[in-house]
Write an enzyme that holds these catalytic residues in place. Structure first.
Site, PDB file in Angstrom:
ATOM      1  N   ASP A  18       0.836  -1.199   0.000  1.00  0.00           N
ATOM      2  CA  ASP A  18       0.000   0.000   0.000  1.00  0.00           C
ATOM      3  C   ASP A  18       0.874   1.253   0.000  1.00  0.00           C
ATOM      4  O   ASP A  18       1.955   1.255   0.585  1.00  0.00           O
ATOM      5  CB  ASP A  18      -0.926  -0.021   1.229  1.00  0.00           C
ATOM      6  CG  ASP A  18      -2.132   0.886   1.050  1.00  0.00           C
ATOM      7  OD1 ASP A  18      -2.287   1.488  -0.036  1.00  0.00           O
ATOM      8  OD2 ASP A  18      -2.910   1.008   2.001  1.00  0.00           O
ATOM      9  N   HIS A  35       2.987   3.090  -9.178  1.00  0.00           N
ATOM     10  CA  HIS A  35       2.921   1.631  -9.351  1.00  0.00           C
ATOM     11  C   HIS A  35       4.210   1.105  -9.982  1.00  0.00           C
ATOM     12  O   HIS A  35       4.666   0.020  -9.664  1.00  0.00           O
ATOM     13  CB  HIS A  35       1.696   1.243 -10.189  1.00  0.00           C
ATOM     14  CG  HIS A  35       0.399   1.599  -9.523  1.00  0.00           C
ATOM     15  ND1 HIS A  35       0.149   1.321  -8.197  1.00  0.00           N
ATOM     16  CD2 HIS A  35      -0.725   2.223  -9.986  1.00  0.00           C
ATOM     17  CE1 HIS A  35      -1.066   1.752  -7.872  1.00  0.00           C
ATOM     18  NE2 HIS A  35      -1.606   2.316  -8.944  1.00  0.00           N
ATOM     19  N   LEU A 129      12.306 -19.659  -4.168  1.00  0.00           N
ATOM     20  CA  LEU A 129      11.244 -18.796  -3.613  1.00  0.00           C
ATOM     21  C   LEU A 129      10.020 -18.862  -4.520  1.00  0.00           C
ATOM     22  O   LEU A 129      10.137 -18.653  -5.732  1.00  0.00           O
ATOM     23  CB  LEU A 129      11.731 -17.333  -3.539  1.00  0.00           C
ATOM     24  CG  LEU A 129      10.690 -16.300  -3.104  1.00  0.00           C
ATOM     25  CD1 LEU A 129      10.337 -16.447  -1.624  1.00  0.00           C
ATOM     26  CD2 LEU A 129      11.186 -14.866  -3.368  1.00  0.00           C
TER      27      LEU A 129
HETATM   28  C1  FPP Z   1      -1.662   0.047  -3.490  1.00  0.00           C
HETATM   29  O1  FPP Z   1      -1.262   1.379  -3.548  1.00  0.00           O
HETATM   30  C2  FPP Z   1      -1.208  -0.652  -4.659  1.00  0.00           C
HETATM   31  C3  FPP Z   1      -2.018  -1.254  -5.579  1.00  0.00           C
HETATM   32  C4  FPP Z   1      -3.475  -1.297  -5.449  1.00  0.00           C
HETATM   33  C5  FPP Z   1      -1.502  -1.907  -6.762  1.00  0.00           C
HETATM   34  C6  FPP Z   1      -0.143  -2.443  -6.556  1.00  0.00           C
HETATM   35  C7  FPP Z   1       0.298  -3.080  -7.771  1.00  0.00           C
HETATM   36  C8  FPP Z   1       1.554  -3.099  -8.175  1.00  0.00           C
HETATM   37  C9  FPP Z   1       2.721  -2.490  -7.508  1.00  0.00           C
HETATM   38  C10 FPP Z   1       1.812  -3.908  -9.352  1.00  0.00           C
HETATM   39  C11 FPP Z   1       2.140  -5.239  -8.786  1.00  0.00           C
HETATM   40  C12 FPP Z   1       2.593  -6.121  -9.779  1.00  0.00           C
HETATM   41  C13 FPP Z   1       3.277  -7.235  -9.519  1.00  0.00           C
HETATM   42  C14 FPP Z   1       3.807  -7.986 -10.644  1.00  0.00           C
HETATM   43  C15 FPP Z   1       3.532  -7.729  -8.161  1.00  0.00           C
HETATM   44  P1  FPP Z   1      -2.382   2.519  -3.683  1.00  0.00           P
HETATM   45  O2  FPP Z   1      -2.454   2.884  -5.119  1.00  0.00           O
HETATM   46  O3  FPP Z   1      -3.653   2.033  -3.088  1.00  0.00           O
HETATM   47  O4  FPP Z   1      -1.718   3.636  -2.842  1.00  0.00           O
HETATM   48  P2  FPP Z   1      -2.470   4.821  -2.085  1.00  0.00           P
HETATM   49  O5  FPP Z   1      -3.291   4.172  -1.000  1.00  0.00           O
HETATM   50  O6  FPP Z   1      -1.331   5.624  -1.558  1.00  0.00           O
HETATM   51  O7  FPP Z   1      -3.293   5.547  -3.105  1.00  0.00           O
END
Ligand code: FPP
Length: 233
Positions: A18, A35, A129
């Site tokens: 997050d 992201h 892993l």
């Molecule tokens: C939360 O941050 C993150 C997500 C909902 C998406 C996370 C996805 C990735 C990093 C891509 C993952 C891919 C792989 C291959 C593992 P948020 O956007 O909710 O953050 P905020 O709460 O600060 O807005």
């Protein structure tokens, strides 16, 4: 040896990544740049997990609720995930990383599904892993699907073990430890059934900034926890 400095390394860690959006806002960047940096943190964390001897990690990459985000953001996450898998496939093999997924992949774009299939197939014999990606995953949907699978197989009564075995996680061990970054203290429909006895940890660090130092601190916290599973120590 380095990894033996910390006792009781968890076998399976769940990570709710997050804070990508907040990290991007703080830098004056778009959410998708957050992201992108989040994916770099995933790759960095894979190396650190291998170093510490963790055997399974489940990353909550896309929840059943994340479809509510803008089309631009959703497509951005899909493209970043596809490109990450494509560019790292050989490198996963070198690192002994096996990629698995949990969640309903059918609504995803064809190019992403192809990349996921190929990566899972190519890495299936690696055993250093397991990197389990939760994609279009919801904990409640997982339980409902497990029960429906059992009904389809003719069950009229089910046991806790039956449900456990029919979850997406199937053969994987239950997570010993679940980390959610950014200071939010919620489970957000992650592996609800599997997390019955997981230790939880909520560091303040935003996911894109997560590094080996944060993981080491988290593992130290875990090593001091006293897991009782409802019993008395
Ligand atoms: C939360 O941050 C993150 C997500 C909902 C998406 C996370 C996805 C990735 C990093 C891509 C993952 C891919 C792989 C291959 C593992 P948020 O956007 O909710 O953050 P905020 O709460 O600060 O807005």
């Amino acid at each position: 040896m380095f990894k033996n400095k910390i006792k009781n390394i968890p076998k399976h860690i769940g990570i709710i990544m997050d804070g990508n959006g907040r990290w991007a806002t703080l830098q004056g960047l778009s959410r998708n740049m957050g992201h992108k940096e989040g994916i770099n943190a995933v790759d960095r964390t894979i190396n650190a997990l291998i170093k510490f001897g963790v055997k399974v990690v489940s990353f909550f990459a896309f929840s059943t609720e994340n479809w509510k985000r803008s089309e631009e953001e959703v497509n951005g996450i899909f493209n970043l995930t596809r490109d990450f898998l494509h560019s790292k496939r050989n490198n996963f093999k070198e690192r002994g990383v096996r990629i698995t997924t949990i969640g309903e992949l059918s609504p995803f774009p064809e190019d992403l599904k192809k990349e996921l299939d190929k990566t899972k197939e190519d890495t299936k014999n690696n055993d250093k892993l397991i990197v389990n990606l939760a994609l279009n995953y919801g904990g409640r949907a997982d339980i409902v699907r497990a029960v429906n699978n059992l009904i389809d197989k003719g069950a009229t009564k089910v046991t806790e073990q039956d449900i456990l075995e029919n979850l997406y996680t199937g053969e994987l061990p239950e997570p010993d430890f679940v980390i959610r970054t950014s200071g939010e203290e919620r489970i957000s429909n992650f592996m609800l059934y599997q997390m019955a006895y997981s230790e939880l940890y909520f560091p303040k660090v935003l996911w894109p900034n997560f590094n080996e130092r944060h993981l080491r601190k988290a593992l130290k916290v875990y090593s001091k926890r006293n897991r009782r599973y409802g019993g008395i120590k």
